[in-house]
Enzyme design. Structure first.
Site, PDB file in Angstrom:
ATOM      1  CB  ALA A 127      -7.442  -2.322  -1.006  1.00 16.69           C
ATOM      2  CG  HIS A 172      10.198 -28.669  10.136  1.00 18.53           C
ATOM      3  ND1 HIS A 172      11.178 -27.763   9.804  1.00 18.53           N
ATOM      4  CD2 HIS A 172      10.643 -29.887   9.743  1.00 18.53           C
ATOM      5  CE1 HIS A 172      12.179 -28.413   9.240  1.00 18.53           C
ATOM      6  NE2 HIS A 172      11.883 -29.703   9.178  1.00 18.53           N
ATOM      7  N   GLY A 220       9.719   6.860 -10.170  1.00 16.81           N
ATOM      8  CA  GLY A 220       9.173   6.635  -8.829  1.00 16.81           C
ATOM      9  C   GLY A 220       9.499   5.223  -8.382  1.00 16.81           C
ATOM     10  CB  VAL A 233       4.083   0.545  -3.161  1.00 20.00           C
ATOM     11  CG1 VAL A 233       3.434  -0.806  -3.244  1.00 20.00           C
ATOM     12  CG2 VAL A 233       4.481   0.863  -1.745  1.00 20.00           C
ATOM     13  CB  ILE A 234       2.781   1.965  -8.056  1.00 19.29           C
ATOM     14  CG1 ILE A 234       1.478   1.935  -7.240  1.00 19.29           C
ATOM     15  CG2 ILE A 234       2.500   1.800  -9.548  1.00 19.29           C
ATOM     16  CD1 ILE A 234       0.407   2.898  -7.725  1.00 19.29           C
ATOM     17  CB  THR A 293      -8.456   2.492  -7.698  1.00 19.57           C
ATOM     18  OG1 THR A 293      -8.904   3.796  -8.065  1.00 19.57           O
ATOM     19  CG2 THR A 293      -7.009   2.316  -8.117  1.00 19.57           C
ATOM     20  CD  GLU A 333     -18.041   4.149  -8.566  1.00 16.97           C
ATOM     21  OE1 GLU A 333     -17.564   4.146  -7.421  1.00 16.97           O
ATOM     22  OE2 GLU A 333     -17.496   4.721  -9.535  1.00 16.97           O
ATOM     23  CD  GLU A 340      12.103   7.385  -5.005  1.00 17.93           C
ATOM     24  OE1 GLU A 340      11.096   6.792  -5.449  1.00 17.93           O
ATOM     25  OE2 GLU A 340      12.029   8.461  -4.376  1.00 17.93           O
ATOM     26  N   GLY A 359     -16.324  -1.224  -7.117  1.00 21.94           N
ATOM     27  CA  GLY A 359     -15.048  -1.958  -6.995  1.00 21.94           C
ATOM     28  C   GLY A 359     -13.877  -1.005  -7.059  1.00 21.94           C
TER      29      GLY A 359
HETATM   30  P1  NAD Z   1       4.441   6.163  -3.452  1.00 20.63           P
HETATM   31  O1  NAD Z   1       4.207   7.432  -2.721  1.00 20.63           O
HETATM   32  O2  NAD Z   1       4.519   4.881  -2.703  1.00 20.63           O
HETATM   33  O3  NAD Z   1       5.817   6.262  -4.269  1.00 20.63           O
HETATM   34  C1  NAD Z   1       6.063   7.295  -5.179  1.00 20.63           C
HETATM   35  C2  NAD Z   1       7.558   7.455  -5.279  1.00 20.63           C
HETATM   36  O4  NAD Z   1       7.837   8.365  -6.328  1.00 20.63           O
HETATM   37  C3  NAD Z   1       8.188   8.028  -4.020  1.00 20.63           C
HETATM   38  O5  NAD Z   1       9.240   7.197  -3.611  1.00 20.63           O
HETATM   39  C4  NAD Z   1       8.667   9.407  -4.463  1.00 20.63           C
HETATM   40  O6  NAD Z   1       9.834   9.815  -3.812  1.00 20.63           O
HETATM   41  C5  NAD Z   1       8.908   9.185  -5.944  1.00 20.63           C
HETATM   42  N1  NAD Z   1       8.856  10.400  -6.743  1.00 20.63           N
HETATM   43  C6  NAD Z   1       7.937  11.391  -6.681  1.00 20.63           C
HETATM   44  N2  NAD Z   1       8.232  12.338  -7.598  1.00 20.63           N
HETATM   45  C7  NAD Z   1       9.337  11.920  -8.258  1.00 20.63           C
HETATM   46  C8  NAD Z   1      10.127  12.454  -9.314  1.00 20.63           C
HETATM   47  N3  NAD Z   1       9.817  13.610  -9.886  1.00 20.63           N
HETATM   48  N4  NAD Z   1      11.202  11.753  -9.744  1.00 20.63           N
HETATM   49  C9  NAD Z   1      11.528  10.562  -9.157  1.00 20.63           C
HETATM   50  N5  NAD Z   1      10.822  10.029  -8.155  1.00 20.63           N
HETATM   51  C10 NAD Z   1       9.738  10.690  -7.715  1.00 20.63           C
HETATM   52  O7  NAD Z   1       3.335   6.127  -4.594  1.00 20.63           O
HETATM   53  P2  NAD Z   1       2.994   4.988  -5.644  1.00 20.63           P
HETATM   54  O8  NAD Z   1       4.055   3.964  -5.685  1.00 20.63           O
HETATM   55  O9  NAD Z   1       2.652   5.721  -6.896  1.00 20.63           O
HETATM   56  O10 NAD Z   1       1.694   4.357  -5.035  1.00 20.63           O
HETATM   57  C11 NAD Z   1       0.538   5.168  -4.785  1.00 20.63           C
HETATM   58  C12 NAD Z   1      -0.203   4.657  -3.589  1.00 20.63           C
HETATM   59  O11 NAD Z   1      -0.782   3.394  -3.867  1.00 20.63           O
HETATM   60  C13 NAD Z   1       0.733   4.484  -2.424  1.00 20.63           C
HETATM   61  O12 NAD Z   1       0.182   5.039  -1.261  1.00 20.63           O
HETATM   62  C14 NAD Z   1       0.873   3.012  -2.305  1.00 20.63           C
HETATM   63  O13 NAD Z   1       1.070   2.607  -0.972  1.00 20.63           O
HETATM   64  C15 NAD Z   1      -0.432   2.482  -2.855  1.00 20.63           C
HETATM   65  N6  NAD Z   1      -0.221   1.138  -3.416  1.00 20.63           N
HETATM   66  C16 NAD Z   1       0.064   0.121  -2.583  1.00 20.63           C
HETATM   67  C17 NAD Z   1       0.312  -1.136  -3.089  1.00 20.63           C
HETATM   68  C18 NAD Z   1       0.639  -2.261  -2.153  1.00 20.63           C
HETATM   69  O14 NAD Z   1       0.560  -2.065  -0.948  1.00 20.63           O
HETATM   70  N7  NAD Z   1       1.030  -3.436  -2.653  1.00 20.63           N
HETATM   71  C19 NAD Z   1       0.312  -1.348  -4.455  1.00 20.63           C
HETATM   72  C20 NAD Z   1       0.042  -0.285  -5.284  1.00 20.63           C
HETATM   73  C21 NAD Z   1      -0.218   0.956  -4.752  1.00 20.63           C
END
Ligand code: NAD
Length: 469
Positions: A319, A448, A184, A187-188, A39, A32, A207, A37
């Site tokens: 993860a 319940h 974007g 999810v994040i 990201t 590493e 988005e 651990g």
């Molecule tokens: P993502 O791919 O889930 O979402 C990125 C979004 O940005 C997409 O909807 C896309 O259409 C949009 N986008 C891209 N370029 C753009 C632009 N120029 N203008 C506007 N919108 C645009 O990626 P993320 O949310 O960055 O997450 C990264 C990875 O981390 C994902 O695979 C996600 O599943 C994972 N993650 C998961 C969790 C969770 O499960 N709770 C939490 C954090 C991250």
């Protein structure tokens, strides 16, 4: 030094392979270059959910008077410096625990950058600040590449850590920005939008696609969007973001024909795989044009005996998928012929307010896959526990395959949005992955009063009879 297994990358995928391999009796080396651990622990899942919890506590205190609880009269505020300290404590505890687990299982940890060359030779260049010096050369029976991913940005938005940040920097803020654009709505983006809104920021989400949270069932995405709207989060979909112009301490972000002035831009447009991070010169490991390491369904690369797992392969960047892949490759190299993972049925948990959780096919995906489907949705608004906790927003939706008689049979997908659904998905996940039928699940008792009764109620209604629903 010779090991049965050398793992390059100590995030969830890599440390899972190392821990699971060691518990199977393998002699394991783990390389590493930063912090064990990865990201997830340091700039991902753990800190993000910790700060989302701060947001949730603030929300609960703001709503305390509804329960007759006097929270002191004044409008509650949040001291993010204290919250960051608490976050640090959680990370430190988990980091120490992970270190103990690895040493307890006899895994040799190498600090430094690992590079895979021909014949399963891994060279580790030890960095500054490491107790180990110079270079170590490791010989491996098998190699696992787990070099992860990093946040990406888009043209016109240079990440400076000040006006434009990614998740890496946002998770360390000590002051709540007044006005924020999140680029974007994945999810994040949605988790950060939800968190910042709760903390008091004025939030705009931009988005590119027609809806936020692509991959979620349409009814779930709609419910989150409606809830965001009610909370004052401004969501623009189908927009192209063309750039921004800083002036003074703020910046003007342009999208379509519109613009918005903000104090912070959060880039959440996906993560780039670090396919080339482990050298790979002189090997048959292939990296595709997007940066993912190419693997077959057993996660084997083109180089015999070399696997790749986690965010660096084109499977869901989660993860828990990384953990599963790390364990899978150990079983595979031991000749146990594990069943390949099915990306379509992995669990998803999104910690927005309201939360989202699902496993299996959405209604649209099930129809596109050629299934005749029967669908049922029930809303939390009629659930006793949801009323008690004061969180009635959301629904549970179950997608089942229709039999020849039109009755609901196998459960193909379970989709939830609402209070604590990330903790409720378990039985839905099992139903999908056990290929259980509606009748199988309906035969079981739901305690319940619980929020998870709604899943039972939804499945029950698919049998053709129902109780409360
Ligand atoms: P993502 O791919 O889930 O979402 C990125 C979004 O940005 C997409 O909807 C896309 O259409 C949009 N986008 C891209 N370029 C753009 C632009 N120029 N203008 C506007 N919108 C645009 O990626 P993320 O949310 O960055 O997450 C990264 C990875 O981390 C994902 O695979 C996600 O599943 C994972 N993650 C998961 C969790 C969770 O499960 N709770 C939490 C954090 C991250």
């Amino acid at each position: 030094m010779r090991h049965d297994l050398v793992v390059i990358g100590g995030g969830p995928a890599g440390y899972a392979a190392a821990l699971y391999g060691a518990s199977a009796g393998l002699d394991v080396g783990l390389v590493e270059e930063n912090l064990i651990g990865g990201t997830c622990l340091h700039v991902g899942c753990i800190p993000a959910k910790e700060l989302l919890e701060t947001a949730s506590v603030l929300r609960a205190v703001k709503g305390a008077s509804e329960f007759g609880v006097d929270a002191g009269g004044a409008e509650p505020t949040v001291d993010l410096a204290v919250s960051q300290e608490r976050k640090r404590g959680v990370i430190d505890n988990l980091f120490k625990g992970l270190g103990s687990l690895l040493s307890g299982r006899g895994v040799t940890v190498y600090d430094g950058t690992g590079r895979l060359g021909p014949d399963h030779t891994v060279t580790v260049e030890h960095g500054e600040g490491s107790d180990q010096v110079g270079t170590s050369t490791l010989q491996a029976g098998h190699v696992v590449l787990a070099t992860g991913s990093s946040p990406r940005s888009i043209a016109g938005f240079e990440v400076d850590g000040d006006l434009v940040v990614t998740s890496d920097e946002l998770l360390s803020i000590t002051e709540v920005p007044a006005r924020v654009v999140v680029v974007g709505g994945g999810v994040i983006g949605c988790e950060f939008a939800s968190m910042l809104s709760d903390l008091g920021s004025e939030v705009t989400v931009l988005e590119a696609l027609p809806e936020i949270l692509v991959g979620c069932d349409a009814d779930v995405a709609k419910a989150v969007r409606r809830s965001f709207r009610r909370r004052g989060i401004s969501v623009h979909t189908g927009v192209s973001v063309s750039g921004h112009e800083p002036s003074g301490g703020s910046t003007v972000v342009r999208f379509g024909d519109d613009q918005v002035e903000v104090d912070l831009v959060v880039m959440a447009v996906g993560r780039s795989p670090r396919g080339d991070a482990a050298g790979l010169v002189g090997t048959r490991v292939e990296v595709d044009e997007r940066g993912f390491i190419s693997v077959n369904d057993r996660l084997l690369t083109g180089e015999p005996g070399v696997y790749a797992v986690g965010d660096v392969v084109a499977t869901p960047q989660l993860a828990h998928v990384a953990f599963a892949e790390g364990m899978f490759v150990v079983r595979d190299l031991l000749g146990e012929s594990p069943l390949p993972l099915d990306a379509a049925t992995v669990p998803w948990c999104i910690y927005t307010h309201p939360e989202v959780a699902f496993a299996g096919l959405t209604e649209v995906a099930a129809r596109e896959a050629g299934y005749d489907v029967v669908v049922s949705s029930h809303r939390f608004v009629g659930n006793g526990r949801a009323m008690i906790v004061g969180e009635t927003d959301g629904l549970v939706k179950v997608v089942a395959e229709a039999g020849l008689d039109g009755r609901a049979g196998r459960i193909l997908g379970v989709h939830m949005v609402g209070p604590w659904v990330t903790e409720q998905l378990g039985q839905g996940y099992l139903a999908v992955n056990w290929e259980a039928t509606v009748d199988d699940v309906a035969a079981h008792i739901q305690p319940h009063p619980t929020l998870s009764e709604l899943f039972g109620e939804t499945v029950l209604s698919l049998t053709g009879r129902s109780l409360h629903g």
